[in-house]
Design a protein around this motif. Structure first.
Motif, PDB file in Angstrom:
ATOM      1  N   ALA A  16       8.686  36.063  37.359  1.00 37.36           N
ATOM      2  CA  ALA A  16       9.149  37.383  37.793  1.00 37.36           C
ATOM      3  C   ALA A  16       8.624  37.718  39.178  1.00 37.36           C
ATOM      4  N   GLU A  17       7.381  37.363  39.456  1.00 30.14           N
ATOM      5  CA  GLU A  17       6.790  37.642  40.771  1.00 30.14           C
ATOM      6  C   GLU A  17       7.433  36.794  41.870  1.00 30.14           C
ATOM      7  N   LEU A  18       7.640  35.500  41.608  1.00 28.22           N
ATOM      8  CA  LEU A  18       8.247  34.630  42.617  1.00 28.22           C
ATOM      9  C   LEU A  18       9.672  35.074  42.939  1.00 28.22           C
ATOM     10  N   LEU A  19      10.438  35.425  41.908  1.00 30.86           N
ATOM     11  CA  LEU A  19      11.817  35.843  42.139  1.00 30.86           C
ATOM     12  C   LEU A  19      11.860  37.182  42.874  1.00 30.86           C
ATOM     13  N   ALA A  20      10.933  38.068  42.558  1.00 32.49           N
ATOM     14  CA  ALA A  20      10.844  39.335  43.291  1.00 32.49           C
ATOM     15  C   ALA A  20      10.584  39.083  44.771  1.00 32.49           C
ATOM     16  N   GLY A  21       9.757  38.087  45.081  1.00 36.29           N
ATOM     17  CA  GLY A  21       9.479  37.749  46.476  1.00 36.29           C
ATOM     18  C   GLY A  21      10.716  37.287  47.216  1.00 36.29           C
ATOM     19  N   VAL A  22      11.541  36.474  46.549  1.00 36.30           N
ATOM     20  CA  VAL A  22      12.782  36.007  47.180  1.00 36.30           C
ATOM     21  C   VAL A  22      13.722  37.184  47.434  1.00 36.30           C
ATOM     22  N   VAL A  23      13.859  38.075  46.446  1.00 33.61           N
ATOM     23  CA  VAL A  23      14.748  39.236  46.593  1.00 33.61           C
ATOM     24  C   VAL A  23      14.260  40.140  47.717  1.00 33.61           C
ATOM     25  N   LEU A  24      12.960  40.404  47.775  1.00 34.62           N
ATOM     26  CA  LEU A  24      12.422  41.245  48.848  1.00 34.62           C
ATOM     27  C   LEU A  24      12.655  40.617  50.213  1.00 34.62           C
ATOM     28  N   GLY A  25      12.478  39.294  50.292  1.00 37.75           N
ATOM     29  CA  GLY A  25      12.726  38.608  51.556  1.00 37.75           C
ATOM     30  C   GLY A  25      14.159  38.780  52.019  1.00 37.75           C
ATOM     31  N   GLU A  26      15.108  38.717  51.073  1.00 42.37           N
ATOM     32  CA  GLU A  26      16.518  38.894  51.420  1.00 42.37           C
ATOM     33  C   GLU A  26      16.823  40.339  51.807  1.00 42.37           C
ATOM     34  N   ILE A  27      16.194  41.306  51.116  1.00 41.57           N
ATOM     35  CA  ILE A  27      16.390  42.713  51.483  1.00 41.57           C
ATOM     36  C   ILE A  27      15.926  42.946  52.914  1.00 41.57           C
TER      37      ILE A  27
ATOM     38  N   MET B 190      -0.663  44.134  47.922  1.00 35.33           N
ATOM     39  CA  MET B 190       0.437  44.539  47.043  1.00 35.33           C
ATOM     40  C   MET B 190       1.273  43.322  46.665  1.00 35.33           C
ATOM     41  N   THR B 191       1.527  43.156  45.388  1.00 33.95           N
ATOM     42  CA  THR B 191       2.350  42.036  44.945  1.00 33.95           C
ATOM     43  C   THR B 191       3.817  42.300  45.287  1.00 33.95           C
ATOM     44  N   ALA B 192       4.615  41.232  45.242  1.00 34.97           N
ATOM     45  CA  ALA B 192       6.046  41.391  45.503  1.00 34.97           C
ATOM     46  C   ALA B 192       6.681  42.312  44.470  1.00 34.97           C
ATOM     47  N   LEU B 193       6.264  42.202  43.219  1.00 40.76           N
ATOM     48  CA  LEU B 193       6.836  43.033  42.170  1.00 40.76           C
ATOM     49  C   LEU B 193       6.498  44.502  42.392  1.00 40.76           C
ATOM     50  N   GLU B 194       5.282  44.773  42.840  1.00 40.34           N
ATOM     51  CA  GLU B 194       4.908  46.157  43.160  1.00 40.34           C
ATOM     52  C   GLU B 194       5.732  46.685  44.327  1.00 40.34           C
ATOM     53  N   ALA B 195       5.986  45.832  45.315  1.00 46.98           N
ATOM     54  CA  ALA B 195       6.768  46.243  46.480  1.00 46.98           C
ATOM     55  C   ALA B 195       8.235  46.476  46.140  1.00 46.98           C
ATOM     56  N   LEU B 196       8.711  45.863  45.038  1.00 43.43           N
ATOM     57  CA  LEU B 196      10.106  46.026  44.623  1.00 43.43           C
ATOM     58  C   LEU B 196      10.316  47.315  43.824  1.00 43.43           C
ATOM     59  N   ARG B 197       9.218  47.974  43.472  1.00 41.85           N
ATOM     60  CA  ARG B 197       9.295  49.201  42.669  1.00 41.85           C
ATOM     61  C   ARG B 197      10.238  50.222  43.317  1.00 41.85           C
ATOM     62  N   GLY B 198      11.067  50.842  42.510  1.00 42.89           N
ATOM     63  CA  GLY B 198      11.978  51.865  43.002  1.00 42.89           C
ATOM     64  C   GLY B 198      13.304  51.323  43.508  1.00 42.89           C
ATOM     65  N   ARG B 199      13.416  50.017  43.685  1.00 42.75           N
ATOM     66  CA  ARG B 199      14.670  49.412  44.124  1.00 42.75           C
ATOM     67  C   ARG B 199      15.645  49.316  42.948  1.00 42.75           C
ATOM     68  N   SER B 200      16.904  49.199  43.291  1.00 39.30           N
ATOM     69  CA  SER B 200      17.950  49.074  42.276  1.00 39.30           C
ATOM     70  C   SER B 200      18.606  47.700  42.392  1.00 39.30           C
ATOM     71  N   VAL B 201      18.621  46.938  41.292  1.00 38.79           N
ATOM     72  CA  VAL B 201      19.113  45.560  41.294  1.00 38.79           C
ATOM     73  C   VAL B 201      20.234  45.412  40.268  1.00 38.79           C
ATOM     74  N   LEU B 202      21.336  44.806  40.696  1.00 40.25           N
ATOM     75  CA  LEU B 202      22.428  44.451  39.791  1.00 40.25           C
ATOM     76  C   LEU B 202      22.275  42.990  39.405  1.00 40.25           C
ATOM     77  N   LEU B 203      22.178  42.726  38.117  1.00 36.11           N
ATOM     78  CA  LEU B 203      22.021  41.360  37.614  1.00 36.11           C
ATOM     79  C   LEU B 203      23.348  40.935  36.979  1.00 36.11           C
ATOM     80  N   LEU B 204      23.915  39.848  37.474  1.00 38.91           N
ATOM     81  CA  LEU B 204      25.171  39.316  36.942  1.00 38.91           C
ATOM     82  C   LEU B 204      24.880  38.034  36.175  1.00 38.91           C
ATOM     83  N   ASN B 205      25.238  38.014  34.916  1.00 38.41           N
ATOM     84  CA  ASN B 205      25.029  36.813  34.105  1.00 38.41           C
ATOM     85  C   ASN B 205      26.127  36.726  33.058  1.00 38.41           C
ATOM     86  N   TRP B 206      26.588  35.525  32.806  1.00 36.19           N
ATOM     87  CA  TRP B 206      27.709  35.280  31.893  1.00 36.19           C
ATOM     88  C   TRP B 206      27.498  35.940  30.539  1.00 36.19           C
TER      89      TRP B 206
END
Length: 472
Positions: A364-375, A1-17
């Motif tokens: 997108a996949e690499l960043l999903a991996g970092v987010v999953l690691g932090e979760i 399973m890819t990191a992006l697949e594992a992130l499915r169903g999660r809710s993410v808040l993106l803050l950008n200027w």
């Protein structure tokens, strides 16, 4: 399973200027948008909180991403803080995109919420180019000591190795820093021949830290050697009128044309006909326009600077100049080199090959991996288990190649590791590992090492290719 697949169903808040529809949207907005739209397509719920320019709706849906616009250029920050205090607990993770001033998300969301800060480039020097001394001093304080205290051990993402170096040296960041480079559109062949006359096309916002004036001041020397030179400047900004006046003072009205902001199609049409693009920027997180030109086979001549150094391969996809006083001579030399059809064709092929290493899907996949690691880390699971511990500093990365016995389950590694397996051959980038740590990881995976080396900056940008041959 890819990191992006594992992130499915999660809710993410993106803050950008800004968001991608902001009239001053740039590379940071493109990065966030390309990642967010892929996450949404994979089943992730993404809410983008950003500023609201005049005339824009407060709520919007862009490529499946829910966009909430609150406040202005600076009042966005207290608006974002209030929103996080009220609703922060509803999200599994916050992607805190720093544009000089961070959103300081860890101070406003529950401690159990994963926060990943994305840094495109360090602004310590650029504050002085845009603001007076008092405001610049406040900016440096917020980006440096205050940010360091608030984020502490939270995971951070840099878009290039040079940004990571500056985060360590200028900001004193000590927590985990992962490199997740920008993506790019697929390489494309020119729709037609390049211009018969030497043509330089620059795509840039016309603002102080881009230092387009340095290009203009070098041009009289170049025009003396290349009298039929044409320079197309695409883009707009606060300095446009001053740059147009400077071009007139330097006698360049017949050489330089300021095109303003163009449609993507027209911009690409002009770039495809170029001999060369340039960069004189004070510093970037990543040379987005450099790679956008490279996908059409157009090399770049650039003043050496953070971020630009990562995106130009000196002698292969362009040239890096260390001294601004030598920029004019270097430009004459580059145009002379490219006048040779063989050299131009070779560099064009190298540019497209280099550009092809960067895709938004990989980002997108690499960043999903970092987010999953932090979760997982905030929840006290996964990578916090004793057998997964690695002793090296978080931004040390080791590149390994290995053989996978047929009777062994292929290794998966951490979400932030980049593992590729083809047949019985594999390769990986292991984060937080030195060579000894990597040996222990491969032993746990029960695979046969082929090579172990500290990752180069090119490894971090492009990943490690699966070896076609393996020598023991």
């Amino acid at each position: 399973m890819t990191a992006l697949e594992a992130l499915r169903g999660r809710s993410v808040l993106l803050l950008n200027w800004r968001d991608i529809h902001h009239p001053r949207a740039g590379g940071a907005e493109l990065y966030a948008h390309q990642v967010a739209r892929r996450w949404v397509a994979a089943g992730v719920k993404v809410t983008w909180l950003t500023a609201r320019p005049p005339g824009s709706p407060g709520r919007d849906v862009v490529d499946g991403v829910q966009v909430l616009r609150r406040g202005g250029e600076f009042t966005l920050y207290p608006a974002a803080a209030a929103s996080m205090l009220r609703y922060g607990g509803l999200f599994d993770a916050v992607l805190d995109c720093q544009n000089g001033i961070p959103f300081f998300a860890p101070a406003f969301v529950p401690r159990s919420t994963a926060v990943v800060q994305v840094v495109h480039h360090v602004h310590q020097e650029q504050f002085g180019a845009h603001f007076g001394k008092p405001v610049a001093a406040v900016g440096r304080l917020l980006e440096g000591p205050v940010s360091r205290r608030v984020y502490r051990d939270r995971a951070m993402v840099a878009v290039s190795p040079s940004t990571r170096r500056e985060m360590r040296s200028a900001l004193g960041v000590r927590g985990p820093v992962f490199v997740v480079p920008n993506g790019n559109e697929p390489p494309a062949h020119r729709a037609g021949p390049r211009d018969p006359e030497p043509t330089v096309v620059l795509v840039s916002r016309l603002v102080a830290h881009k230092r387009v004036d340095r290009l203009l001041r070098a041009l009289p020397e170049v025009v003396a050697a290349v009298p039929n030179l044409r320079v197309e400047v695409i883009g707009d900004g606060k300095q446009r009128r001053a740059l147009e006046l400077l071009a007139g003072e330097l006698g360049l009205r017949g050489t330089v044309r300021f095109r303003g902001r163009l449609s993507d199609e027209r911009r690409d049409e002009l770039m495809q006909r170029a001999w060369l693009t340039t960069s004189t920027s004070q510093g970037e997180g990543w040379g987005c326009t450099v790679l956008e030109a490279a996908r059409f086979g157009v090399p770049c001549l650039a003043l050496a600077a953070a971020g630009i150094d990562d995106s130009v391969r000196h002698g292969r996809t362009g040239w890096l100049v260390s001294d601004v006083d030598g920029f004019g001579v270097a430009l004459v030399h580059a145009l002379a080199e490219l006048a040779d059809d063989g050299t131009a064709a070779r560099m064009s092929d190298d540019c497209r090959d280099w550009a092809s290493a960067f895709t938004w899907d990989r980002s997108a996949e690499l960043l999903a991996g970092v987010v999953l690691g932090e979760i997982s880390r905030r929840a006290g699971t996964g990578a916090t288990r004793v057998k997964e511990r690695r002793s090296a500093r978080s931004d040390m990365v080791t590149a390994v190649r290995f053989r996978v016995p047929l009777d062994v389950e292929p290794p998966r590694g951490r979400r932030t590791d980049q593992v590729r397996i083809v047949g019985d051959l594999g390769s990986a980038l292991l984060h937080g590992c030195d060579e000894l740590d990597a040996e222990a990881v491969l032993a746990r995976w029960n695979v046969e090492p082929v090579s172990i080396e500290l990752a180069t900056e090119e490894h971090l940008l492009t990943g490690v290719a699966v070896p076609t041959t393996a020598k023991a």
